[in-house]
Write an enzyme that holds these catalytic residues in place. Sequence first.
Site, PDB file in Angstrom:
ATOM      1  N   ARG A   1       1.150 -13.887   1.630  1.00  0.00           N
ATOM      2  CA  ARG A   1       0.663 -13.686   2.990  1.00  0.00           C
ATOM      3  C   ARG A   1      -0.655 -14.432   3.234  1.00  0.00           C
ATOM      4  NH1 ARG A   1       0.958  -7.361   3.361  1.00  0.00           N
ATOM      5  NH2 ARG A   1       0.382  -7.618   1.188  1.00  0.00           N
TER       6      ARG A   1
ATOM      7  N   ARG B   1      14.419  -3.531   3.026  1.00  0.00           N
ATOM      8  CA  ARG B   1      13.427  -2.948   2.108  1.00  0.00           C
ATOM      9  C   ARG B   1      13.884  -1.544   1.671  1.00  0.00           C
ATOM     10  NH1 ARG B   1       9.348  -3.459  -1.621  1.00  0.00           N
ATOM     11  NH2 ARG B   1       7.575  -2.104  -1.241  1.00  0.00           N
TER      12      ARG B   1
ATOM     13  N   ASP C   1      10.368   3.372   6.654  1.00  0.00           N
ATOM     14  CA  ASP C   1      10.045   1.979   6.983  1.00  0.00           C
ATOM     15  C   ASP C   1      11.098   1.469   7.961  1.00  0.00           C
ATOM     16  OD1 ASP C   1       8.208  -0.316   5.209  1.00  0.00           O
ATOM     17  OD2 ASP C   1       9.655  -1.026   6.696  1.00  0.00           O
TER      18      ASP C   1
ATOM     19  N   THR D   1      -6.205  -0.942   7.428  1.00  0.00           N
ATOM     20  CA  THR D   1      -7.570  -1.415   7.683  1.00  0.00           C
ATOM     21  C   THR D   1      -7.719  -1.762   9.164  1.00  0.00           C
ATOM     22  OG1 THR D   1      -7.517  -2.362   5.477  1.00  0.00           O
ATOM     23  CG2 THR D   1      -9.304  -3.084   6.927  1.00  0.00           C
TER      24      THR D   1
ATOM     25  N   VAL E   1       0.825  -1.209   0.000  1.00  0.00           N
ATOM     26  CA  VAL E   1       0.000   0.000   0.000  1.00  0.00           C
ATOM     27  C   VAL E   1       0.862   1.263   0.000  1.00  0.00           C
ATOM     28  CG1 VAL E   1      -1.566   1.351   1.461  1.00  0.00           C
ATOM     29  CG2 VAL E   1      -2.022  -1.060   1.053  1.00  0.00           C
TER      30      VAL E   1
ATOM     31  N   THR F   1      -1.849  -4.548   9.506  1.00  0.00           N
ATOM     32  CA  THR F   1      -2.802  -4.770  10.607  1.00  0.00           C
ATOM     33  C   THR F   1      -3.161  -6.261  10.613  1.00  0.00           C
ATOM     34  OG1 THR F   1      -4.464  -3.898   9.065  1.00  0.00           O
ATOM     35  CG2 THR F   1      -3.827  -2.476  10.881  1.00  0.00           C
TER      36      THR F   1
ATOM     37  N   CYS G   1      -6.048  -9.517   3.615  1.00  0.00           N
ATOM     38  CA  CYS G   1      -7.197  -8.603   3.681  1.00  0.00           C
ATOM     39  C   CYS G   1      -8.482  -9.370   3.987  1.00  0.00           C
ATOM     40  CB  CYS G   1      -7.366  -7.860   2.361  1.00  0.00           C
ATOM     41  SG  CYS G   1      -6.241  -6.466   2.206  1.00  0.00           S
TER      42      CYS G   1
END
Length: 423
Positions: A330, A36, A31, A119, A13, A84, A259
């Site tokens: 994931r 990364r 981050d 989220t 995202v 999350t 998600c």
Amino acid sequence: MKTKIAIIGLGYVGLPLAHAFSEKYEVVGFDINTSRIDELNNAYDRTLELDETQMKEAIQRGMKFTNNLELISDCNIYIVTVPTPIDGSNRPDLTPLIKSSESIGKVLKKDDIVIYESTVYPGVTEEVCVPVLEKTSGLKFNQDFFAGYSPERINPGDKEHTVTKILKVTAGSTPEIAKRVDALYASIITAGTHLASSIKVAEASKVIENTQRDVNIALVNELALIFDTMGIDTNDVIEAAATKWNFIKLTPGLVGGHCIGVDPYYLTFKAEELGYKPNLILGARQINNGMGKYIAEKTIKTMISKDKRIKDANILILGVTFKEDCPDMRNTKVVDVIEELKIYGCNVDVYDPWVDPEEEKHHYSHGIIANPMESNKKYDAIVVAVAHKQFIALTQDDYKKLSTDTPIIIDIKGIVEKPTWRL
Ligand SMILES: NC(=O)c1ccc[n+]([C@@H]2O[C@H](COP(=O)([O-])OP(=O)(O)OC[C@H]3O[C@@H](n4cnc5c(N)ncnc54)[C@H](O)[C@@H]3O)[C@@H](O)[C@H]2O)c1
């Protein structure tokens, strides 16, 4: 005052969002994952959301990636896009949100706005994150600093519905801040914005998007289980039913990812905390979580019906990501199929051209084999688990080459011309 934006959490995202904002604003990406950051500074995005050219362009126009808080201390907008997840008991794990809020609190100044995109269940921004910001910064909410919420709706691997092309819901902690947050997003989102009446409404709107999808898929999965016992092909039933204009066309399958299989638990957690038992949503979760085991059992039954020995049978799994044409593993539910087959004593090989074998080893350690089409190994059954374009292209001859005798193909995605069994 000049707008300077910090994006906190540069994953699926955060990175595309930082890239989109960098076309209009000065942006710093922050981050905690140093490898990364190193990769991004070298114009490489392992999530494959941005290609090398997009990365280089953004770096050239000044976008920075860092794990140094100092470098985001002069920003006035902080946008949080950290994970999350849920814990082992399906309860929300708010640690990344709390930790990132602590980091922001250390650099927060008067009149700054902190916008959350992760989220969550309704209330997390104002009841969990804002108190952390206040405590760490010593500043007062809605006097010294402000908050916003704008849920992310991107779809990993989707090159058509990219961040600026999806209408964005926005909200702010005061009417004036709400307008400012909305205007900020409206300046880059070509699809437009929808200003929600409160942060809680915006939070709820996102979590129900994924909950609705989860419940609808669970219905189709339950229908698939029923029709399977009746010997009716579910896909054929859906094709027929979908000829009515208001039929919601979904196909049965594994519900993985971080998600759809996760977010509903945020809502059910909060509902249960408030004394309401969300039976429909939890029932849907249970059905969807059981599909991997069902598919493995179906594979075993199909093999037995074809006189195959189960113990030490060689089974090939095609695809391990949670969705097609992307490297995202994931919460992939393909692992449920693999693990169940191993319990039956089968030898399971997994092939996925989208996955970095090292990354798979790190998360699941089933091991990813090299392209089986280039080896002489033969399999007693093949489970087509992900609709990657490479697997859609496979022919009956390819399956023959991969099989010990007449191919036994278990097709979870409805992409094989003549499967032995399909979901
Ligand atoms: N990926 C999607 O399709 C999608 C779509 C809509 C919404 N969301 C939501 O957006 C949020 C982020 O998801 P994602 O897929 O980008 O996650 P991700 O795991 O790809 O990326 C999150 C990044 O945040 C970093 N991070 C973790 N803790 C941090 C901290 N304390 N400070 C700074 N950085 C930190 C991680 O190192 C990682 O790079 C989640 O809430 C998710 O539910 C994701």
